[in-house]
Design a protein around this motif. Structure first.
Motif, short mmCIF file in Angstrom:
data_model
loop_
_atom_site.label_atom_id
_atom_site.label_comp_id
_atom_site.label_asym_id
_atom_site.label_seq_id
_atom_site.Cartn_x
_atom_site.Cartn_y
_atom_site.Cartn_z
N VAL A 201 56.24 161.25 33.52
CA VAL A 201 55.15 161.33 34.49
C VAL A 201 54.54 162.73 34.48
O VAL A 201 53.32 162.91 34.50
N THR A 202 55.40 163.76 34.43
CA THR A 202 54.91 165.14 34.37
C THR A 202 54.10 165.39 33.11
O THR A 202 53.06 166.06 33.14
N LEU A 203 54.60 164.86 32.00
CA LEU A 203 53.89 165.01 30.72
C LEU A 203 52.48 164.43 30.81
O LEU A 203 51.50 165.05 30.38
N ILE A 204 52.37 163.23 31.37
CA ILE A 204 51.05 162.59 31.49
C ILE A 204 50.15 163.42 32.39
O ILE A 204 48.96 163.62 32.09
N ALA A 205 50.72 163.94 33.48
CA ALA A 205 49.92 164.76 34.40
C ALA A 205 49.42 166.03 33.71
O ALA A 205 48.27 166.45 33.88
N ARG A 206 50.28 166.69 32.91
CA ARG A 206 49.89 167.92 32.23
C ARG A 206 48.83 167.66 31.17
O ARG A 206 47.90 168.45 30.98
N GLU A 207 48.97 166.52 30.49
CA GLU A 207 47.96 166.20 29.47
C GLU A 207 46.62 165.94 30.13
O GLU A 207 45.57 166.37 29.63
N GLU A 208 46.62 165.22 31.27
CA GLU A 208 45.37 164.94 31.96
C GLU A 208 44.73 166.22 32.49
O GLU A 208 43.51 166.37 32.48
#
Length: 707
Positions: A201-208
């Motif tokens: 979830v954190t990874l997706i948030a950082r990419e966004e």
């Protein structure tokens, strides 16, 4: 940073495997990862060959963890028991995963700085699923490449820019593949890896955050540097893929292996998916922020996967029981408390907004196929009823039961049971299907009843069985019950059926009367013969022969039984008189006395027998006695009185009948004429007769007087 593809292949230094890297997780081949279809460069083949050469020493360690499905009922008790250890495990991990938001915030508060690593080193991080570190390094490489591009560093060497852009794209694609692998594998393991999912979830948030969606998509042929990777969409698609795979792995036997294959398969489908949904509710949901609506996404994914799976099943040639199992599962099980609506799944699993499981076209096709198949099934059921009647009752000559003084047949009950059961199961699927099923049953019934009648007639004419009349009575009773039941229970119009049954009953009645005639005629023809007069024949023979048939009519439902008994009584008296008044040789006084006594004796036995059996035709009782008295009377005046009584009791008697009786008495022509004139006056008396006719149906003989 030198990322020339001719570098010697090497690994990143070994690091202790994290707790999330379990032995059962799938390792991905670098070559396949870097062969992503999202390449946007004409030189992609060169780069791929370089990467494959560098990393050829790595081998895929894919270990499919296939579970062997056990057959079972799929009850919720079993589901809860199977997840007990998992649930207990999750409750003890609150220090690790006390809400996805807290872990995400903690990881986000400690951002990882990107490092200038080589492509191979970054790929090693990806394969170890150290995705946050890998993403930071890929982002560092991406930012570096963009800065160099903007500084026109590659003006003289565009191929270098293409190579580095491709590196970034392929690495991002590798991360995408791992994200998909993690999500697809979430439900594969007994327990859920909380930290892995929350870091995802954190990874997706950082990419966004790193690639804000400006709405400007990359142009064909341009590089993808700085464009959004849409990992949240990939996450959602991975859930869809996970659902598809889970559905595909549900056990399904072949029809040859198991006749109830579809029913069992739907049971397994219900069991396995219920376990998955409960696991999502208890263990997976808490690893995601509320905005992900993870339960809704999973439910929608499973819903689509099941819909697609059922659509495939609908294309198979399904038999009646299979069509019913599928219709019933869709209509009554899928959204009920047995499955998606179970209290253990609430409130997370919602069914209100789910689309139709089958399209209207598929649903209608399934119902039409069901009706077509039901037609053959019901015809077969009715055929079995007939077969059992023939083999288990008629051929074995099993006497029907008597219930409440009526002969009983299970025919009506069996027919109504078949109709009722099919209406019940069809109506539970949809009201329209129940209505169509009822119409189908009635149509098949209208074809079955004549077929049943034909078989009964064939059997009854082929042999002289003593059980014909009992079954004739039993079937008449059953026909009445059938009409009554269809009208009261099923609320149907039975007008057409009643016409069919009336025609069948007339046919049975004719056979019944013909059988009586066959038995009675030989005895009737003996009346007034020498053997008959000499009393070598027993006086009760005729009554006994008729009684073999008439005694069963008291067990036939009114008014049919009583009407038929009246016909029998009238037939016997009519035929008896017809035999008596036939022209015969003149008898002497002694013979006339014997004839009179014998006629009175037989008439008494015959009438008493029929009255005891329930005949209410007492108006027929004096007919034979009147004639017998006339034949045996010596005094002429007394004969006149008997003739008057005969004419009064039977107003339909004609001149020819009276003259024939007087001729049998031995009176001359003149005397017969005189007595007839007196009797004729009695015939016109308004007080005589009861409206019934007897002699109208008797052909009067022609009396020839010889001079």
């Amino acid at each position: 940073m030198n990322r020339n593809m001719e570098l010697d292949p090497r690994r990143a230094s070994p690091e202790p495997a994290s707790r999330m890297n379990s032995a059962g997780e799938e390792q991905m081949e670098v070559a396949s990862e870097l062969s992503s279809p999202t390449l946007h460069s004409r030189d992609s083949g060169l780069f791929e060959r370089g990467i494959k050469t560098m990393l050829s020493i790595r081998k895929s360690k894919r270990s499919p963890n296939k579970e062997k499905g056990k057959e079972g009922t799929g009850t919720w008790k079993g589901i809860r028991r199977s997840l007990r250890s998992s649930k207990s495990y999750e409750e003890n991990k609150t220090t690790i995963c006390n809400g996805a938001e807290e872990i995400s915030e903690k990881i986000a508060a400690e951002p990882i700085q990107g490092k200038p690593l080589s492509v191979m080193e970054i790929n090693e991080l990806i394969q170890k699923r150290q995705l946050l570190e890998a993403f930071a390094s890929v982002k560092y490489l991406e930012d570096e490449t963009i800065a160099e591009r903007d500084a026109e560093k590659y003006k003289d060497n565009p191929q270098e820019f293409v190579r580095k852009s491709r590196d970034v794209d392929l690495l991002y694609n590798s991360i995408t593949n791992v994200i998909q692998s993690i999500v697809v594998g979430t439900l594969e393991h007994p327990t859920v890896e909380d930290t892995m999912l929350t870091s995802l979830v954190t990874l997706i948030a950082r990419e966004e955050a790193a690639h804000p969606n400006t709405g400007n998509a990359a142009c064909p042929g341009s590089d993808l540097l700085g464009t959004p990777r849409k990992w949240r969409e990939e996450w959602r698609e991975a859930i869809n893929e996970s659902a598809r795979k889970r559905i595909q792995r549900v056990p399904m036997a072949s029809k040859e292996e198991e006749s109830s294959w579809l029913d069992l398969h739907l049971g397994f489908l219900q069991k396995h998916l219920s376990e998955d949904l409960l696991k999502i509710k208890l263990s997976v949901k808490k690893c995601y922020p509320e905005e992900y609506q993870v339960c809704d996404v999973y439910v929608e994914a499973f819903h689509k996967a099941i819909a697609s799976h059922l659509q495939d099943l609908c294309q198979r040639p399904l038999e009646f029981n299979e069509l019913y199992a599928l219709l019933d599962w869709v209509a009554n099980t899928y959204r009920s408390e047995l499955f998606l609506g179970h209290p253990d799944l609430k409130p997370e699993v919602k069914t209100e907004n789910l689309s139709l499981l089958l399209t209207p076209a598929d649903w209608d096709k399934l119902k039409n196929d069901y009706i077509t198949s039901a037609k053959g099934k019901i015809k077969s059921y009715f055929g079995n009823i007939l077969r059992l009647e023939v083999t288990e009752k008629w051929e074995k000559e099993v006497h029907p039961e008597v219930k409440e003084n009526l002969y009983h047949s299970s025919l009506s009950f069996d027919i109504q049971t078949i109709i009722g059961e099919h209406m019940k199961i069809s109506g539970a699927i949809s009201r329209s299907l129940g209505t169509k099923t009822l119409e189908l049953c009635l149509a098949e019934l209208h074809e079955f009843i004549p077929r049943f009648g034909e078989e009964f007639v064939v059997w009854s004419t082929a042999q002289d069985s003593t059980i014909f009349v009992p079954y004739f009575a039993a079937y008449v009773n059953s026909f009445h019950d059938l009409v009554s039941g269809l009208e009261t229970v099923f609320k149907v119009n039975t007008e057409e059926l009643q016409k069919i049954l009336a025609a069948l009953t007339r046919n049975f009645t004719n056979i019944f009367l013909n059988k009586i005639k066959t038995k009675a005629q030989p005895l009737l023809k003996k009346i007034l013969t020498k053997d008959w007069i000499l009393a070598t024949e027993k006086p009760d023979l005729l009554a006994s022969a008729v009684s073999q048939f008439s005694k069963h009519l008291q067990h036939m439902r009114e008014p049919m039984g009583q009407e038929l008994l009246r016909d029998v009584h009238k037939y016997v008296v009519r035929e008896y008189i017809m035999q008596v008044i036939k022209p015969r040789r003149k008898m002497n006084r002694e013979t006339r006395q014997q004839v009179s006594e014998k006629m009175n004796q037989e008439a008494r036995i015959l009438n008493n027998t029929l009255i005891d059996q329930g005949s209410d035709s007492d108006w027929l009782l004096p007919a034979i006695h009147h004639i017998a008295n006339i034949i045996g009377e010596k005094k002429k005046d007394k004969i006149k009185e008997y003739v008057k009584e005969l004419c009064q009791d039977y107003p339909d008697i004609r001149k020819e009948h009276i003259l024939a009786v007087l001729a049998l008495r031995g009176l001359g022509r003149t005397r017969r004429a005189a007595i007839f004139r007196q009797g004729y006056c009695a015939l016109e008396s308004p007080d005589s007769g009861n409206g019934s006719t007897l002699f109208t149906e008797i052909d009067a003989p022609v009396i020839i007087s010889c001079f």
